[in-house]
Enzyme design. Structure first.
Site, PDB file in Angstrom:
ATOM      1  N   ARG A  43      35.956  44.345  47.696  1.00  0.00           N
ATOM      2  CA  ARG A  43      35.888  43.526  46.482  1.00  0.00           C
ATOM      3  C   ARG A  43      34.569  42.785  46.500  1.00  0.00           C
ATOM      4  O   ARG A  43      34.433  41.738  47.099  1.00  0.00           O
ATOM      5  CB  ARG A  43      37.059  42.540  46.469  1.00  0.00           C
ATOM      6  CG  ARG A  43      37.073  41.599  45.280  1.00  0.00           C
ATOM      7  CD  ARG A  43      38.337  40.748  45.312  1.00  0.00           C
ATOM      8  NE  ARG A  43      38.406  39.785  44.217  1.00  0.00           N
ATOM      9  CZ  ARG A  43      37.822  38.574  44.248  1.00  0.00           C
ATOM     10  NH1 ARG A  43      37.118  38.177  45.317  1.00  0.00           N
ATOM     11  NH2 ARG A  43      37.923  37.746  43.232  1.00  0.00           N
ATOM     12  N   SER A 115      46.848  43.801  39.390  1.00  0.00           N
ATOM     13  CA  SER A 115      47.214  42.395  39.644  1.00  0.00           C
ATOM     14  C   SER A 115      48.230  41.952  38.616  1.00  0.00           C
ATOM     15  O   SER A 115      48.146  42.341  37.448  1.00  0.00           O
ATOM     16  CB  SER A 115      45.985  41.493  39.477  1.00  0.00           C
ATOM     17  OG  SER A 115      44.967  41.893  40.333  1.00  0.00           O
ATOM     18  N   LYS A 144      38.752  32.644  45.115  1.00  0.00           N
ATOM     19  CA  LYS A 144      38.520  33.205  43.776  1.00  0.00           C
ATOM     20  C   LYS A 144      38.275  32.013  42.848  1.00  0.00           C
ATOM     21  O   LYS A 144      39.188  31.213  42.611  1.00  0.00           O
ATOM     22  CB  LYS A 144      39.735  34.004  43.326  1.00  0.00           C
ATOM     23  CG  LYS A 144      39.665  34.625  41.929  1.00  0.00           C
ATOM     24  CD  LYS A 144      40.939  35.432  41.637  1.00  0.00           C
ATOM     25  CE  LYS A 144      41.139  35.738  40.166  1.00  0.00           C
ATOM     26  NZ  LYS A 144      40.379  36.879  39.644  1.00  0.00           N
TER      27      LYS A 144
END
Ligand SMILES: Cc1ncsc1CCOP(=O)(O)O
Ligand SMILES: C=C1C=NC(C)=NC1=N
Length: 220
Positions: A43, A115, A144
């Site tokens: 990611r 998600s 995040k």
């Protein structure tokens, strides 16, 4: 890969990009694999994340480590990169391309992770052909920047009770001390970034988390 094989791989799902690592990401992943992670997601997101050739190069190196270790290599968001490096799968969030469109592009052979923050998003992902769900953020996370407010484990219980049958992991602020709650709520595993990537000893961190998840699963 069968759904049950994928469920097995969801036990300790490490996610990271160069931004999340203090040392060389390749070394961090090597240590995490030695510690027993069962799945990896590349990611590469946020301030200072790699782009272009550097991004591709790192993806290739991390993919090779996963291939050698026999664990799935998943790419976050970047479908072109996932296809380019022949990743085992792609993970998309709610603000990315809709799951059904991603499935059209990758076909049925690649793993599609989606998600979900609540039951409605989980339902839609299941309908659109997701192979697994990442539910969260469960606990507060600093990793995040634009994360929604932490929901707690109730949403995992709710989705588990809805009985879509999809493998699922919790994500967001998960550490050694709270991993058991995620499993107890009905998830098949935990997904972590900083618990391993920020550790001075990623191998020991992964190993302890893996043991905790194993023990929690056995107690279910
Ligand atoms: C990518 C993502 N999605 C929801 S929370 C999160 C970040 C999880 O990072 P950490 O495991 O360090 O809390
Ligand atoms: C946001 C995310 C939720 N869940 C998983 C597994 N990966 C992600 N990138």
């Amino acid at each position: 890969m069968t759904r049950e094989a994928l469920r097995e791989h969801m036990q300790l799902y490490f996610i990271m990009g160069s931004v999340n690592c203090k040392e060389d990401p390749v070394e961090v992943l090597r240590k995490a694999i030695a510690g027993g992670i069962t799945c990896f997601q590349y990611r590469e997101k946020g301030k200072g994340s790699l782009q272009g050739h550097a991004r591709y190069e790192l993806a290739q190196k991390l993919r090779q480590l996963c291939m050698d270790a026999g664990i799935p290599f998943i790419v976050n968001d970047d479908i072109n990169l996932a296809i380019e490096v022949q990743a085992d799968g792609i993970h998309v969030g709610q603000e990315d391309e809709p799951a059904f469109r991603v499935r059209e592009r990758i076909g049925s052979s690649m793993i599609l992770g989606v998600s979900a923050y609540n039951l409605e998003e989980a339902e839609r992902a299941a309908q659109e052909g997701a192979d697994y769900l990442g539910i969260g953020p469960i606990y507060p996370t600093g990793t995040k920047e634009d994360a929604k407010s932490a929901s707690g484990t109730g949403v995992i219980r709710l989705i588990h009770q809805a009985g879509y049958g999809l493998p699922m992991v919790g994500i967001g602020g998960i550490h050694l001390s709270n991993a058991w709650e995620i499993i107890q709520a009905g998830a098949d595993g935990v997904s972590v970034i900083s618990a391993i990537s920020h550790s001075a000893d990623p191998q020991a961190a992964a190993s302890a988390l893996y043991t905790a998840v194993q023990e929690s699963c056995a107690a279910q």
